[in-house]
Design a protein around this motif. Structure first.
Motif, PDB file in Angstrom:
ATOM      1  N   ALA A 195       0.825  -1.207   0.000  1.00  0.00           N
ATOM      2  CA  ALA A 195       0.000   0.000   0.000  1.00  0.00           C
ATOM      3  C   ALA A 195       0.864   1.264   0.000  1.00  0.00           C
ATOM      4  N   ARG A 196       1.992   1.201   0.673  1.00  0.00           N
ATOM      5  CA  ARG A 196       2.858   2.379   0.794  1.00  0.00           C
ATOM      6  C   ARG A 196       3.813   2.557  -0.381  1.00  0.00           C
ATOM      7  N   ASP A 197       3.962   1.551  -1.203  1.00  0.00           N
ATOM      8  CA  ASP A 197       4.935   1.576  -2.297  1.00  0.00           C
ATOM      9  C   ASP A 197       4.480   2.561  -3.378  1.00  0.00           C
ATOM     10  N   SER A 198       5.047   3.758  -3.353  1.00  0.00           N
ATOM     11  CA  SER A 198       4.640   4.797  -4.295  1.00  0.00           C
ATOM     12  C   SER A 198       5.124   4.527  -5.711  1.00  0.00           C
ATOM     13  N   SER A 199       6.031   3.579  -5.889  1.00  0.00           N
ATOM     14  CA  SER A 199       6.504   3.282  -7.238  1.00  0.00           C
ATOM     15  C   SER A 199       5.560   2.322  -7.966  1.00  0.00           C
ATOM     16  N   ARG A 200       4.601   1.758  -7.245  1.00  0.00           N
ATOM     17  CA  ARG A 200       3.627   0.858  -7.881  1.00  0.00           C
ATOM     18  C   ARG A 200       2.628   1.683  -8.676  1.00  0.00           C
ATOM     19  N   GLU A 201       2.004   1.040  -9.656  1.00  0.00           N
ATOM     20  CA  GLU A 201       1.002   1.726 -10.457  1.00  0.00           C
ATOM     21  C   GLU A 201      -0.224   2.036  -9.596  1.00  0.00           C
ATOM     22  N   LYS A 202      -1.028   2.964 -10.079  1.00  0.00           N
ATOM     23  CA  LYS A 202      -2.263   3.319  -9.386  1.00  0.00           C
ATOM     24  C   LYS A 202      -3.210   2.119  -9.386  1.00  0.00           C
ATOM     25  N   VAL A 203      -4.093   2.087  -8.403  1.00  0.00           N
ATOM     26  CA  VAL A 203      -5.086   1.016  -8.321  1.00  0.00           C
ATOM     27  C   VAL A 203      -6.079   1.204  -9.467  1.00  0.00           C
ATOM     28  N   PRO A 204      -6.319   0.158 -10.240  1.00  0.00           N
ATOM     29  CA  PRO A 204      -7.319   0.279 -11.301  1.00  0.00           C
ATOM     30  C   PRO A 204      -8.684   0.634 -10.706  1.00  0.00           C
ATOM     31  N   GLU A 205      -9.422   1.503 -11.386  1.00  0.00           N
ATOM     32  CA  GLU A 205     -10.716   1.957 -10.867  1.00  0.00           C
ATOM     33  C   GLU A 205     -11.623   0.797 -10.484  1.00  0.00           C
ATOM     34  N   LYS A 206     -11.637  -0.234 -11.291  1.00  0.00           N
ATOM     35  CA  LYS A 206     -12.532  -1.367 -11.054  1.00  0.00           C
ATOM     36  C   LYS A 206     -12.144  -2.153  -9.790  1.00  0.00           C
ATOM     37  N   GLU A 207     -10.973  -1.892  -9.217  1.00  0.00           N
ATOM     38  CA  GLU A 207     -10.519  -2.600  -8.011  1.00  0.00           C
ATOM     39  C   GLU A 207     -10.558  -1.730  -6.755  1.00  0.00           C
ATOM     40  N   GLU A 208     -10.921  -0.469  -6.913  1.00  0.00           N
ATOM     41  CA  GLU A 208     -10.895   0.440  -5.764  1.00  0.00           C
ATOM     42  C   GLU A 208     -11.825  -0.006  -4.633  1.00  0.00           C
ATOM     43  N   ALA A 209     -12.990  -0.517  -4.970  1.00  0.00           N
ATOM     44  CA  ALA A 209     -13.955  -0.927  -3.943  1.00  0.00           C
ATOM     45  C   ALA A 209     -13.503  -2.185  -3.206  1.00  0.00           C
ATOM     46  N   ALA A 210     -12.703  -3.018  -3.862  1.00  0.00           N
ATOM     47  CA  ALA A 210     -12.282  -4.284  -3.240  1.00  0.00           C
ATOM     48  C   ALA A 210     -11.505  -4.038  -1.951  1.00  0.00           C
ATOM     49  N   LEU A 211     -10.617  -3.067  -1.959  1.00  0.00           N
ATOM     50  CA  LEU A 211      -9.837  -2.779  -0.758  1.00  0.00           C
ATOM     51  C   LEU A 211     -10.731  -2.243   0.354  1.00  0.00           C
ATOM     52  N   MET A 212     -11.634  -1.324   0.002  1.00  0.00           N
ATOM     53  CA  MET A 212     -12.542  -0.781   1.015  1.00  0.00           C
ATOM     54  C   MET A 212     -13.403  -1.894   1.602  1.00  0.00           C
ATOM     55  N   GLY A 213     -13.862  -2.805   0.766  1.00  0.00           N
ATOM     56  CA  GLY A 213     -14.661  -3.927   1.249  1.00  0.00           C
ATOM     57  C   GLY A 213     -13.861  -4.841   2.163  1.00  0.00           C
ATOM     58  N   ALA A 214     -12.602  -5.052   1.835  1.00  0.00           N
ATOM     59  CA  ALA A 214     -11.741  -5.883   2.675  1.00  0.00           C
ATOM     60  C   ALA A 214     -11.526  -5.238   4.043  1.00  0.00           C
ATOM     61  N   VAL A 215     -11.321  -3.931   4.063  1.00  0.00           N
ATOM     62  CA  VAL A 215     -11.144  -3.215   5.327  1.00  0.00           C
ATOM     63  C   VAL A 215     -12.440  -3.286   6.142  1.00  0.00           C
ATOM     64  N   ALA A 216     -13.584  -3.178   5.480  1.00  0.00           N
ATOM     65  CA  ALA A 216     -14.866  -3.302   6.180  1.00  0.00           C
ATOM     66  C   ALA A 216     -14.982  -4.675   6.832  1.00  0.00           C
ATOM     67  N   GLY A 217     -14.592  -5.716   6.114  1.00  0.00           N
ATOM     68  CA  GLY A 217     -14.631  -7.065   6.674  1.00  0.00           C
ATOM     69  C   GLY A 217     -13.713  -7.222   7.868  1.00  0.00           C
ATOM     70  N   LEU A 218     -12.537  -6.620   7.777  1.00  0.00           N
ATOM     71  CA  LEU A 218     -11.591  -6.665   8.890  1.00  0.00           C
ATOM     72  C   LEU A 218     -12.176  -5.972  10.121  1.00  0.00           C
ATOM     73  N   MET A 219     -12.790  -4.821   9.901  1.00  0.00           N
ATOM     74  CA  MET A 219     -13.394  -4.077  11.001  1.00  0.00           C
ATOM     75  C   MET A 219     -14.573  -4.855  11.589  1.00  0.00           C
ATOM     76  N   GLU A 220     -15.373  -5.494  10.748  1.00  0.00           N
ATOM     77  CA  GLU A 220     -16.487  -6.312  11.242  1.00  0.00           C
ATOM     78  C   GLU A 220     -15.978  -7.445  12.126  1.00  0.00           C
ATOM     79  N   ALA A 221     -14.916  -8.085  11.687  1.00  0.00           N
ATOM     80  CA  ALA A 221     -14.348  -9.185  12.470  1.00  0.00           C
ATOM     81  C   ALA A 221     -13.834  -8.693  13.815  1.00  0.00           C
ATOM     82  N   ALA A 222     -13.192  -7.530  13.831  1.00  0.00           N
ATOM     83  CA  ALA A 222     -12.688  -6.979  15.088  1.00  0.00           C
ATOM     84  C   ALA A 222     -13.837  -6.668  16.043  1.00  0.00           C
ATOM     85  N   VAL A 223     -14.897  -6.060  15.540  1.00  0.00           N
ATOM     86  CA  VAL A 223     -16.053  -5.739  16.383  1.00  0.00           C
ATOM     87  C   VAL A 223     -16.688  -7.031  16.910  1.00  0.00           C
ATOM     88  N   ASP A 224     -16.814  -8.036  16.044  1.00  0.00           N
ATOM     89  CA  ASP A 224     -17.387  -9.316  16.483  1.00  0.00           C
ATOM     90  C   ASP A 224     -16.547  -9.956  17.581  1.00  0.00           C
TER      91      ASP A 224
END
Length: 103
Positions: A27-56
């Motif tokens: 995530a921090r590697d600034s030399s990597r290419e930008k996240v393709p638009e079609k994949e932007e939601a996948a990361l947010m969804g993964a973080v949501a799942g992580l947060m749900e698991a922590a709350v549970d």
């Protein structure tokens, strides 16, 4: 530490280690290419799942606390964090509407 609690602590520590060693450097590697638009939601969804698991996990553990003060602390944390996964899911849906889902 009883074996059940040790297993929980170990699992949480392993997840944290995996995030720090594998996900954060990418995530921090600034030399990597930008996240393709079609994949932007996948990361947010993964973080949501992580947060749900922590709350549970915190909610489930609150019932096992021996002292009232500890139980209150766990319940207070759940109260504070409970809505955040929903916000992340809503943001994920907004991103998906804007750019579409993964192909």
């Amino acid at each position: 530490m009883d074996s059940g609690i040790r297993a929980i602590v170990d699992a949480v520590e392993e997840a944290r280690r995996q995030l720090r060693e594998n996900a954060l450097p990418k995530a921090r590697d600034s030399s990597r290419e930008k996240v393709p638009e079609k994949e932007e939601a996948a990361l947010m969804g993964a973080v949501a799942g992580l947060m749900e698991a922590a709350v549970d996990l915190i909610a489930a553990a609150s019932d096992r606390m021996t002292t009232g003060d500890s139980r209150k602390a766990y319940v207070r944390v759940v109260d504070r964090l409970r809505d955040h996964p929903r916000y992340l899911r809503e943001d994920t849906a907004t991103i998906e509407k804007r750019v579409g889902g993964p192909e």
